[in-house]
Motif scaffolding. Structure first.
Motif, PDB file in Angstrom:
ATOM      1  N   THR A 119     -11.344 -48.745  26.707  1.00  0.00           N
ATOM      2  CA  THR A 119     -12.161 -49.735  27.407  1.00  0.00           C
ATOM      3  C   THR A 119     -11.245 -50.889  27.817  1.00  0.00           C
ATOM      4  OG1 THR A 119     -12.732 -50.622  25.246  1.00  0.00           O
ATOM      5  CG2 THR A 119     -14.294 -49.128  26.241  1.00  0.00           C
ATOM      6  N   GLY A 120     -10.351 -50.590  28.722  1.00  0.00           N
ATOM      7  CA  GLY A 120      -9.392 -51.587  29.201  1.00  0.00           C
ATOM      8  C   GLY A 120      -8.243 -51.792  28.233  1.00  0.00           C
ATOM      9  N   GLN A 121      -7.600 -52.951  28.381  1.00  0.00           N
ATOM     10  CA  GLN A 121      -6.412 -53.268  27.569  1.00  0.00           C
ATOM     11  C   GLN A 121      -6.500 -54.691  27.055  1.00  0.00           C
ATOM     12  OE1 GLN A 121      -3.764 -52.360  30.944  1.00  0.00           O
ATOM     13  NE2 GLN A 121      -2.557 -51.160  29.500  1.00  0.00           N
ATOM     14  N   VAL A 122      -5.658 -54.975  26.067  1.00  0.00           N
ATOM     15  CA  VAL A 122      -5.493 -56.348  25.603  1.00  0.00           C
ATOM     16  C   VAL A 122      -4.022 -56.719  25.765  1.00  0.00           C
ATOM     17  CG1 VAL A 122      -5.220 -55.632  23.154  1.00  0.00           C
ATOM     18  CG2 VAL A 122      -5.901 -57.976  23.700  1.00  0.00           C
ATOM     19  N   GLN A 123      -3.796 -57.913  26.275  1.00  0.00           N
ATOM     20  CA  GLN A 123      -2.415 -58.367  26.439  1.00  0.00           C
ATOM     21  C   GLN A 123      -2.131 -59.459  25.411  1.00  0.00           C
ATOM     22  OE1 GLN A 123      -1.166 -59.451  30.458  1.00  0.00           O
ATOM     23  NE2 GLN A 123       0.216 -60.974  29.561  1.00  0.00           N
ATOM     24  N   THR A 124      -1.078 -59.257  24.605  1.00  0.00           N
ATOM     25  CA  THR A 124      -0.732 -60.222  23.551  1.00  0.00           C
ATOM     26  C   THR A 124       0.783 -60.313  23.434  1.00  0.00           C
ATOM     27  OG1 THR A 124      -0.432 -58.627  21.754  1.00  0.00           O
ATOM     28  CG2 THR A 124      -2.678 -59.374  22.154  1.00  0.00           C
ATOM     29  N   ASP A 125       1.221 -61.282  22.647  1.00  0.00           N
ATOM     30  CA  ASP A 125       2.625 -61.319  22.244  1.00  0.00           C
ATOM     31  C   ASP A 125       2.869 -60.124  21.313  1.00  0.00           C
ATOM     32  OD1 ASP A 125       4.983 -63.724  21.923  1.00  0.00           O
ATOM     33  OD2 ASP A 125       5.009 -62.121  20.426  1.00  0.00           O
ATOM     34  N   ILE A 126       4.022 -59.498  21.433  1.00  0.00           N
ATOM     35  CA  ILE A 126       4.353 -58.306  20.641  1.00  0.00           C
ATOM     36  C   ILE A 126       4.301 -58.574  19.127  1.00  0.00           C
ATOM     37  CG2 ILE A 126       6.872 -58.706  20.790  1.00  0.00           C
ATOM     38  CD1 ILE A 126       5.159 -55.261  20.961  1.00  0.00           C
ATOM     39  N   ALA A 127       4.446 -59.859  18.723  1.00  0.00           N
ATOM     40  CA  ALA A 127       4.403 -60.181  17.295  1.00  0.00           C
ATOM     41  C   ALA A 127       2.995 -60.092  16.720  1.00  0.00           C
ATOM     42  CB  ALA A 127       4.975 -61.575  17.042  1.00  0.00           C
ATOM     43  N   HIS A 133      -8.588 -68.255  21.842  1.00  0.00           N
ATOM     44  CA  HIS A 133      -8.492 -66.803  22.040  1.00  0.00           C
ATOM     45  C   HIS A 133      -7.735 -66.462  23.316  1.00  0.00           C
ATOM     46  CE1 HIS A 133     -10.816 -65.206  18.719  1.00  0.00           C
ATOM     47  NE2 HIS A 133     -11.586 -66.258  18.821  1.00  0.00           N
ATOM     48  N   TYR A 134      -7.979 -67.273  24.340  1.00  0.00           N
ATOM     49  CA  TYR A 134      -7.341 -66.993  25.631  1.00  0.00           C
ATOM     50  C   TYR A 134      -5.829 -67.185  25.534  1.00  0.00           C
ATOM     51  CZ  TYR A 134      -6.754 -66.784  30.686  1.00  0.00           C
ATOM     52  OH  TYR A 134      -6.364 -66.427  31.941  1.00  0.00           O
ATOM     53  N   GLN A 135      -5.405 -68.111  24.662  1.00  0.00           N
ATOM     54  CA  GLN A 135      -3.965 -68.281  24.419  1.00  0.00           C
ATOM     55  C   GLN A 135      -3.390 -67.029  23.748  1.00  0.00           C
ATOM     56  OE1 GLN A 135      -1.398 -70.489  24.970  1.00  0.00           O
ATOM     57  NE2 GLN A 135      -0.149 -69.034  23.811  1.00  0.00           N
ATOM     58  N   ILE A 136      -4.148 -66.507  22.778  1.00  0.00           N
ATOM     59  CA  ILE A 136      -3.615 -65.414  21.957  1.00  0.00           C
ATOM     60  C   ILE A 136      -3.725 -64.061  22.674  1.00  0.00           C
ATOM     61  CG2 ILE A 136      -3.904 -64.143  19.764  1.00  0.00           C
ATOM     62  CD1 ILE A 136      -4.905 -66.825  18.572  1.00  0.00           C
ATOM     63  N   ASN A 137      -4.853 -63.826  23.321  1.00  0.00           N
ATOM     64  CA  ASN A 137      -4.981 -62.533  24.022  1.00  0.00           C
ATOM     65  C   ASN A 137      -5.770 -62.634  25.322  1.00  0.00           C
ATOM     66  OD1 ASN A 137      -7.209 -61.176  21.465  1.00  0.00           O
ATOM     67  ND2 ASN A 137      -7.613 -62.695  23.020  1.00  0.00           N
ATOM     68  N   LYS A 138      -5.368 -61.787  26.248  1.00  0.00           N
ATOM     69  CA  LYS A 138      -6.049 -61.704  27.537  1.00  0.00           C
ATOM     70  C   LYS A 138      -6.663 -60.303  27.656  1.00  0.00           C
ATOM     71  CE  LYS A 138      -3.459 -65.403  29.098  1.00  0.00           C
ATOM     72  NZ  LYS A 138      -3.099 -65.837  27.733  1.00  0.00           N
ATOM     73  N   ALA A 139      -7.835 -60.270  28.260  1.00  0.00           N
ATOM     74  CA  ALA A 139      -8.520 -58.990  28.444  1.00  0.00           C
ATOM     75  C   ALA A 139      -8.224 -58.430  29.827  1.00  0.00           C
ATOM     76  CB  ALA A 139     -10.022 -59.194  28.292  1.00  0.00           C
ATOM     77  N   ILE A 140      -8.053 -57.128  29.866  1.00  0.00           N
ATOM     78  CA  ILE A 140      -7.892 -56.425  31.145  1.00  0.00           C
ATOM     79  C   ILE A 140      -8.956 -55.329  31.165  1.00  0.00           C
ATOM     80  CG2 ILE A 140      -6.321 -55.004  32.539  1.00  0.00           C
ATOM     81  CD1 ILE A 140      -4.055 -56.457  30.740  1.00  0.00           C
ATOM     82  N   LEU A 141      -9.892 -55.431  32.091  1.00  0.00           N
ATOM     83  CA  LEU A 141     -10.991 -54.455  32.120  1.00  0.00           C
ATOM     84  C   LEU A 141     -11.275 -54.010  33.552  1.00  0.00           C
ATOM     85  CD1 LEU A 141     -13.120 -52.977  30.369  1.00  0.00           C
ATOM     86  CD2 LEU A 141     -14.701 -54.841  30.900  1.00  0.00           C
ATOM     87  N   PRO A 142     -10.546 -52.980  34.010  1.00  0.00           N
ATOM     88  CA  PRO A 142     -10.795 -52.482  35.370  1.00  0.00           C
ATOM     89  C   PRO A 142     -12.225 -51.948  35.522  1.00  0.00           C
ATOM     90  CG  PRO A 142      -8.740 -51.605  34.473  1.00  0.00           C
ATOM     91  CD  PRO A 142      -9.473 -52.265  33.337  1.00  0.00           C
ATOM     92  N   GLU A 143     -12.724 -51.975  36.754  1.00  0.00           N
ATOM     93  CA  GLU A 143     -14.047 -51.413  37.062  1.00  0.00           C
ATOM     94  C   GLU A 143     -14.151 -49.995  36.519  1.00  0.00           C
ATOM     95  OE1 GLU A 143     -16.808 -52.587  38.552  1.00  0.00           O
ATOM     96  OE2 GLU A 143     -15.909 -54.583  38.760  1.00  0.00           O
ATOM     97  N   GLY A 144     -15.280 -49.700  35.933  1.00  0.00           N
ATOM     98  CA  GLY A 144     -15.521 -48.345  35.433  1.00  0.00           C
ATOM     99  C   GLY A 144     -15.109 -48.140  33.994  1.00  0.00           C
ATOM    100  N   GLN A 145     -14.360 -49.104  33.424  1.00  0.00           N
ATOM    101  CA  GLN A 145     -13.860 -48.880  32.053  1.00  0.00           C
ATOM    102  C   GLN A 145     -14.672 -49.560  30.952  1.00  0.00           C
ATOM    103  OE1 GLN A 145      -9.644 -49.109  31.357  1.00  0.00           O
ATOM    104  NE2 GLN A 145      -9.152 -48.106  33.269  1.00  0.00           N
ATOM    105  N   ALA A 146     -15.627 -50.416  31.319  1.00  0.00           N
ATOM    106  CA  ALA A 146     -16.481 -51.014  30.281  1.00  0.00           C
ATOM    107  C   ALA A 146     -17.268 -49.894  29.604  1.00  0.00           C
ATOM    108  CB  ALA A 146     -17.420 -52.035  30.901  1.00  0.00           C
TER     109      ALA A 146
END
Ligand code: ZN
Length: 274
Positions: free
Chosen positions: A12-20, A83-96
């Motif tokens: 259901t999409g991706q999460v973008q974070t620092d690798i740590a 939360h927005y500092q720590i992680n960003k959501a990526i949710l393309p159409e159709g993936q919810a």
């Protein structure tokens, strides 16, 4: 094969974070590296956000929900600036989650159970998208922790949703030897695996002596338990190590068909038959 269990691994999409955040073994002296604060963008990483649809002879079960479609709008407002500092959501159409169930021909009201492994935003954000499910469950420990920690847990995600809790009892499963048996027949077991959060559960799906382990966020990838790499977000380090150690042992068990971390970049959407 009629009573076999099918597990659909969905992204259901991706999460973008620092690798740590997923892998806290990075060479840095920054104790909050996982937040991405004072860190170069080059440490940012994208990881999948999984949900699991289990077709079980006794009902349809969804484990975790991924992102709500609201993250496609003003994401900073939706999750707040921490939360927005720590992680960003990526949710393309159709993936919810509701969009994927819809394209599989499944109505939300067909879901017998939604189990939330824990209530972090990337797992529980989509809860309102599946609120017509017959039962929405999380562990009583996680629910209590979520009520007490309004910074980590976004209460608005489950506003107006009838979330029920389950209690874990002493059993042979998990580092705490505590679990909840969904159907009372040993086929779907929610196993207490604390450390990342207080009440997190991993899910064991088993039939005829074989099992699949949905390891939630005990580790962020198979390499986490293979190399015992802890993550950045931990409420209890000793318990986090015990939970990861338990996953490692389960993954090595010859009866284990697959052990899956929720955010493993090496895992693609696929279907498993148990
Ligand atoms: Zn997660």
């Amino acid at each position: 094969m009629n009573d076999s269990i099918k597990i659909h691994v969905l992204h259901t999409g991706q999460v973008q974070t620092d690798i740590a955040l997923p892998f806290n073994n990075q060479p840095t002296i920054n104790p909050i590296a996982y937040t991405g604060i004072f860190r170069s963008k080059k440490y940012q990483n994208k990881l999948p956000v999984s949900a699991y649809l289990i077709e079980h002879p006794k009902g349809l079960v969804l484990v975790d929900t991924g992102w709500h479609t609201d993250v496609r709008g003003n994401q900073r407002k939706y999750m707040g600036k921490i939360h927005y500092q720590i992680n960003k959501a990526i949710l393309p159409e159709g993936q919810a989650i509701n969009e994927q169930l819809n394209s599989m021909g499944i109505k939300i009201s067909d879901l017998d159970y939604v189990i939330l492994s824990h209530l972090d935003i990337d797992h529980a954000s989509g809860i309102k998208l599946v609120k017509e499910a017959k039962h929405i469950l999380t562990s009583d420990i996680e629910w209590a922790a979520a009520k007490k920690s309004p910074v980590r847990y976004l209460q608005h995600m489950w506003e107006g949703v009838d979330v029920k809790t389950f209690q874990m009892t002493s059993s042979e499963y998990g580092p705490m030897e505590r679990s909840f048996d969904l159907f009372g027949d040993g086929s779907i077991i929610c196993v207490h695996t604390p450390g990342h959060s207080k009440g997190m559960t991993a899910t064991v799906v088993q039939r005829e002596g074989k099992f699949v382990l949905l390891a939630a966020d005990c580790g962020y990838a198979a390499k986490s338990w293979e190399n015992m790499i802890l993550q950045g977000v931990i409420v209890n380090k000793r318990e986090a190590i015990e939970s990861l150690q338990w996953v490692k042992e389960m993954a090595k068990d010859p009866r284990c068909i697959e052990a899956l971390a929720n955010h493993d970049t090496n895992v693609q959407p696929h279907t498993i038959i148990v």
